[in-house]
Design a protein around this motif. Structure first.
Motif, PDB file in Angstrom:
ATOM      1  N   ALA A   1     -12.090 -12.600  -1.269  1.00  0.00           N
ATOM      2  CA  ALA A   1     -12.693 -11.234  -1.693  1.00  0.00           C
ATOM      3  C   ALA A   1     -13.763 -11.432  -2.640  1.00  0.00           C
ATOM      4  N   THR A   2     -13.549 -12.210  -3.906  1.00  0.00           N
ATOM      5  CA  THR A   2     -14.280 -12.678  -5.062  1.00  0.00           C
ATOM      6  C   THR A   2     -15.635 -13.141  -4.298  1.00  0.00           C
ATOM      7  N   HIS A   3     -15.592 -13.919  -3.396  1.00  0.00           N
ATOM      8  CA  HIS A   3     -16.871 -14.854  -2.647  1.00  0.00           C
ATOM      9  C   HIS A   3     -17.672 -13.932  -2.207  1.00  0.00           C
ATOM     10  N   ARG A   4     -16.983 -13.038  -1.518  1.00  0.00           N
ATOM     11  CA  ARG A   4     -17.792 -12.075  -0.566  1.00  0.00           C
ATOM     12  C   ARG A   4     -18.529 -11.170  -1.520  1.00  0.00           C
ATOM     13  N   VAL A   5     -18.013 -10.627  -2.736  1.00  0.00           N
ATOM     14  CA  VAL A   5     -18.679 -10.018  -3.705  1.00  0.00           C
ATOM     15  C   VAL A   5     -19.744 -10.789  -4.507  1.00  0.00           C
ATOM     16  N   GLN A   6     -19.686 -11.837  -4.629  1.00  0.00           N
ATOM     17  CA  GLN A   6     -20.629 -12.614  -5.343  1.00  0.00           C
ATOM     18  C   GLN A   6     -22.067 -12.842  -4.327  1.00  0.00           C
ATOM     19  N   LYS A   7     -21.547 -12.900  -2.931  1.00  0.00           N
ATOM     20  CA  LYS A   7     -22.582 -13.028  -1.993  1.00  0.00           C
ATOM     21  C   LYS A   7     -23.447 -11.601  -1.887  1.00  0.00           C
ATOM     22  N   PHE A   8     -22.515 -10.557  -2.016  1.00  0.00           N
ATOM     23  CA  PHE A   8     -23.347  -9.375  -1.874  1.00  0.00           C
ATOM     24  C   PHE A   8     -24.213  -9.165  -2.795  1.00  0.00           C
TER      25      PHE A   8
ATOM     26  N   ASP B   1     -25.722 -11.433  -4.912  1.00  0.00           N
ATOM     27  CA  ASP B   1     -26.859 -12.250  -4.571  1.00  0.00           C
ATOM     28  C   ASP B   1     -28.007 -11.525  -3.694  1.00  0.00           C
ATOM     29  N   ASP B   2     -27.397 -10.949  -2.591  1.00  0.00           N
ATOM     30  CA  ASP B   2     -28.266 -10.392  -1.724  1.00  0.00           C
ATOM     31  C   ASP B   2     -29.144  -9.206  -2.449  1.00  0.00           C
ATOM     32  N   LEU B   3     -28.501  -8.340  -2.942  1.00  0.00           N
ATOM     33  CA  LEU B   3     -29.040  -7.297  -3.884  1.00  0.00           C
ATOM     34  C   LEU B   3     -30.020  -7.900  -4.754  1.00  0.00           C
ATOM     35  N   VAL B   4     -29.794  -9.130  -5.341  1.00  0.00           N
ATOM     36  CA  VAL B   4     -31.057  -9.517  -6.400  1.00  0.00           C
ATOM     37  C   VAL B   4     -32.072  -9.910  -5.559  1.00  0.00           C
ATOM     38  N   ALA B   5     -31.970 -10.555  -4.445  1.00  0.00           N
ATOM     39  CA  ALA B   5     -33.059 -10.905  -3.496  1.00  0.00           C
ATOM     40  C   ALA B   5     -33.813  -9.830  -3.063  1.00  0.00           C
ATOM     41  N   GLN B   6     -33.075  -8.529  -2.709  1.00  0.00           N
ATOM     42  CA  GLN B   6     -33.775  -7.457  -2.152  1.00  0.00           C
ATOM     43  C   GLN B   6     -34.652  -6.881  -3.347  1.00  0.00           C
ATOM     44  N   LYS B   7     -34.149  -6.812  -4.562  1.00  0.00           N
ATOM     45  CA  LYS B   7     -34.754  -6.466  -5.694  1.00  0.00           C
ATOM     46  C   LYS B   7     -36.262  -7.265  -6.125  1.00  0.00           C
ATOM     47  N   THR B   8     -36.090  -8.474  -5.828  1.00  0.00           N
ATOM     48  CA  THR B   8     -37.161  -9.150  -5.987  1.00  0.00           C
ATOM     49  C   THR B   8     -38.244  -8.981  -5.119  1.00  0.00           C
TER      50      THR B   8
END
Length: 569
Positions: A8-15, A17-24
C-alpha cells in the motif's frame, strides 16, 4: 499483514509521483499558453500600428498626389506665359549680346560693365583674362560677378567653357594659378554658397549640359590621377574645393565612390569651404571623418566639421581647443629642445605657437565661444610673441648692418693710418718722388703739365752761392744732396713722369716712406736712417708743404757743379 502495508505504501508513493509529473506538465502548459498569448497580442498590436501607419501614408500620398496634380495644373496653365517670358528673355539677351559685339568700349571701363559685356558675349577666354587682370580688385569682382553671370544667355555653358580653358592651361603648365582663381570665382557665382550646401533641387540644368559637365569632371579627375601616379601629389586646396562644388552643383555625386570623396575632404580639411561641402556630399558617417581629423592632430578642422554637421555634443569644441593648445605648446618645446635653443629654433618655435594661438582665437570668434573659452590670456601671449619676434628681427638687422658697414684699417705700427697692412679697399699711397704707376697716370693725363722745380716755385726759400741771378729752371736732388746720396744710375728716373695725388685728386696727401716701392728707394751710402729722414721730412725747407703742384723732371736735369748749403730746419 506487514506485506500488505508495504504494498500500500508503494502505491501511494507512485500516486504522488504521478501527481508531481502532472503538475509539471500543467505548469509548462500554462507558461506556454501565456507566451503564446503575449506573442499573439504583440502581433495584433503590431498589425494595428502598421495598419494605422499605412493608412497615414495612404492619406499623405493622396494629399501629395492632390498637391502634385494641382501644381501640375498650375504649371500647365502657366506654361504659355512662362514660355513667352523665357522667349522674351532669350531674345533680350540675344539682342544685348549682338549689340555688345558692335560696341566700342573705352580702356578705363567700369568692372561691372565689362563683366556684363563679356558674359553677354559668352566670351569665356576674355572673361578669364579680364578677371586675372583685375585680381587685385577681388572684392569688387566678387560683388559684381553674380549679377554679371545672370546676363549670360547660358551661364552653365560659359562656366564649362572656362573650365575647359583652365584644364588646357593646366596641361600646358602655363599660367595655372591665375586661371584657377578665376575659374573658382565663376563656379562660386554659378553655385552660390547656400545652394552648394544642400545641392540643387530637382533637375537644374538640361541633360546635355549635365553630360558635358560629367565629361569635364572625368577629364579633371584623369589629370588628378595622373598627377598622383607621377608622385606630384594631389590637387591644391582651392582646386579641390572647385571640383567638389562642380560635382555637387551638377549632381554628379554618384559618378565617384565614397572613398575618393573622403580622401579629398581629409587632405584639404583646412579649407573652411570643405567643411560646408562635406555635408552636401553625403558620403558615409561624417563622424568618422571628424574622428580621423582629431587623431591626426587637426582639432581646429574637426571643430568646424562638427559645427557644420551638428555633432558638437559628440565632439565638444572646448575640449578639442584645449587639446590643440596643449599639443602646439608641446611641439614648440620639442623644436626648441632639438635645436639647442638656437636663434633659428627659437624663431620656428615662436612662429608655430603664434600661428596655433591665432587659429584658436579665430575658431572661438567664428563660433561665438567667448563665454566658454576666454581669450584674454591668449591675446596677451600673442602680443608678447609678436614683440619678441620684432625685437629679434631688429637685433638681427642691426647686427647685419654693423657687419656690412665695418671697415678694417690695417697698420704696421698700430696707428690705423695705413702702412704695410693697409686695407685693400683703399688705394695704396704713392710717394711724391715715386714712379710706381707711370702707365695709369699717363692714361689719366695724356699731356702732363709743364714741370717746375721747387726752386722756381719757391725762390725765396733757397739761397745759392752762384752769382747767377736766375737759377736754372730745374734741379735734380742728385746735385742738391751729393754727399749723403749716391745714385748708381740716372736711368732710375727714365720713363714717364708721375703725378702726385695732390694734383690728381685735388687733395694734399701726406707721404709715408713705407708706401714707396722697393725698386725706387734710394741707395744710401751713408747713414740710411738720416738720409731717409731728410728725404721724407714733412716740415723741411719747403715749409711743411707736402705737394708742389707737379713732380720733378729728373730725366732732363743736368747736375750742376756747385754744392748747395743744407736747407733750413
Amino acid at each position: 499483514m506487514e506485506t500488505e502495508l508495504v504494498v500500500a505504501t508503494h502505491r501511494v508513493q507512485k500516486f504522488f509521483d504521478d501527481l508531481v509529473a502532472q503538475k509539471t506538465i500543467l505548469s509548462t502548459s500554462t507558461k506556454l499558453y501565456a507566451a503564446l498569448s503575449d506573442h499573439f497580442t504583440a502581433l495584433q498590436k503590431s498589425l494595428a500600428e502598421k495598419s494605422k501607419s499605412l493608412e497615414a501614408k495612404i492619406e499623405s500620398l493622396e494629399s501629395r498626389s492632390r498637391q502634385t496634380l494641382e501644381s501640375l495644373d498650375l504649371r500647365e496653365i502657366s506654361l504659355p506665359e512662362r514660355e513667352a517670358s523665357a522667349a522674351a528673355r532669350v531674345s533680350e539677351q540675344k539682342d544685348a549680346a549682338l549689340a555688345e559685339f558692335g560696341r566700342v568700349f573705352p580702356a578705363n571701363l567700369d568692372i561691372a560693365v565689362t563683366l556684363k559685356s563679356l558674359c553677354r558675349k559668352m566670351d569665356s577666354e576674355g572673361l578669364l583674362r579680364f578677371i586675372v587682370t583685375k585680381r587685385k580688385e577681388s572684392v569688387s569682382l566678387r560683388a559684381e560677378i553674380f549679377p554679371a553671370m545672370a546676363e549670360a544667355v547660358d551661364s552653365p555653358r560659359l562656366v564649362l567653357d572656362a573650365l575647359e580653358v583652365f584644364l588646357e592651361t593646366k596641361a600646358k603648365k602655363v599660367g595655372v594659378t591665375d586661371k584657377r582663381w578665376a575659374c573658382g570665382l565663376l563656379i562660386q557665382a554659378l553655385f552660390p554658397e547656400a545652394r552648394s550646401n544642400s545641392g540643387p533641387k530637382g533637375l537644374a540644368f538640361a541633360r546635355s549640359v549635365v553630360e558635358r559637365a560629367a565629361g569635364v569632371a572625368d577629364r579633371w579627375k584623369g589629370q588628378m590621377d595622373e598627377l598622383s601616379r607621377s608622385g606630384g601629389g594631389t590637387l591644391g586646396a582651392a582646386e579641390a574645393v572647385m571640383f567638389v562644388q562642380m560635382v555637387i552643383g551638377f549632381q554628379l555625386k554618384e559618378k565617384y565612390d565614397e572613398e575618393f570623396y573622403k580622401k579629398l575632404v581629409m587632405e584639404h580639411a583646412a579649407r573652411r569651404d570643405m567643411a560646408k561641402l562635406a555635408g552636401a556630399l553625403q558620403f558615409g558617417d561624417i563622424g568618422d571623418v571628424i574622428d580621423e581629423l582629431v587623431k591626426n592632430g587637426k582639432e581646429i578642422e574637426a571643430i568646424y566639421f562638427a559645427f557644420e554637421s551638428g555633432l558638437t555634443e559628440r565632439f565638444p569644441p572646448i575640449s578639442l581647443l584645449k587639446s590643440y593648445l596643449k599639443n602646439s605648446r608641446k611641439n614648440a618645446s620639442t623644436i626648441m629642445k632639438n635645436g639647442n635653443n638656437s636663434v633659428a629654433a627659437s624663431e620656428e618655435s615662436s612662429t608655430l605657437e603664434l600661428n596655433s594661438i591665432r587659429a584658436v582665437i579665430k575658431c572661438v570668434e567664428d563660433h561665438k565661444l567667448e563665454s566658454e573659452f576666454t581669450l584674454d590670456s591668449l591675446r596677451k601671449r600673442v602680443t608678447a610673441l609678436e614683440r619678441a619676434k620684432a625685437d629679434r628681427k631688429k637685433n638681427s638687422a642691426a647686427a647685419s648692418s654693423k657687419s656690412n658697414n665695418k671697415r678694417s684699417y690695417g697698420s704696421g705700427d698700430g696707428s690705423g693710418r695705413g702702412g704695410v697692412g693697409s686695407s685693400s679697399s683703399r688705394p695704396a699711397k704713392a710717394a711724391k718722388y715715386s714712379n710706381a704707376h707711370p702707365s695709369s697716370f699717363n692714361r689719366r693725363i695724356p699731356n702732363p703739365p709743364p714741370q717746375h722745380s721747387p726752386v722756381t716755385r719757391y725762390p725765396g726759400r733757397y739761397s745759392y752761392p752762384s752769382p747767377t741771378v736766375n737759377p736754372p729752371p730745374q734741379h735734380s736732388p742728385v746735385t742738391r744732396y751729393p754727399g749723403p746720396y749716391n745714385y748708381p744710375s740716372p736711368t732710375v728716373y727714365d720713363g714717364a713722369t708721375s703725378v702726385s695725388y695732390g694734383t690728381s685728386y685735388g687733395v694734399a696727401r701726406a707721404q709715408s716712406p713705407v708706401a714707396l716701392p722697393q725698386q725706387h728707394i734710394y741707395s744710401l751710402s751713408g747713414d740710411s736712417s738720416m738720409a731717409a729722414s731728410s728725404v721724407f721730412r714733412s716740415g723741411g725747407s719747403y715749409g711743411g708743404r707736402t705737394s708742389y703742384g707737379g713732380p720733378y723732371d729728373y730725366a732732363n736735369a743736368t747736375p750742376p757743379s756747385y754744392q748747395p748749403p743744407p736747407y733750413q730746419q
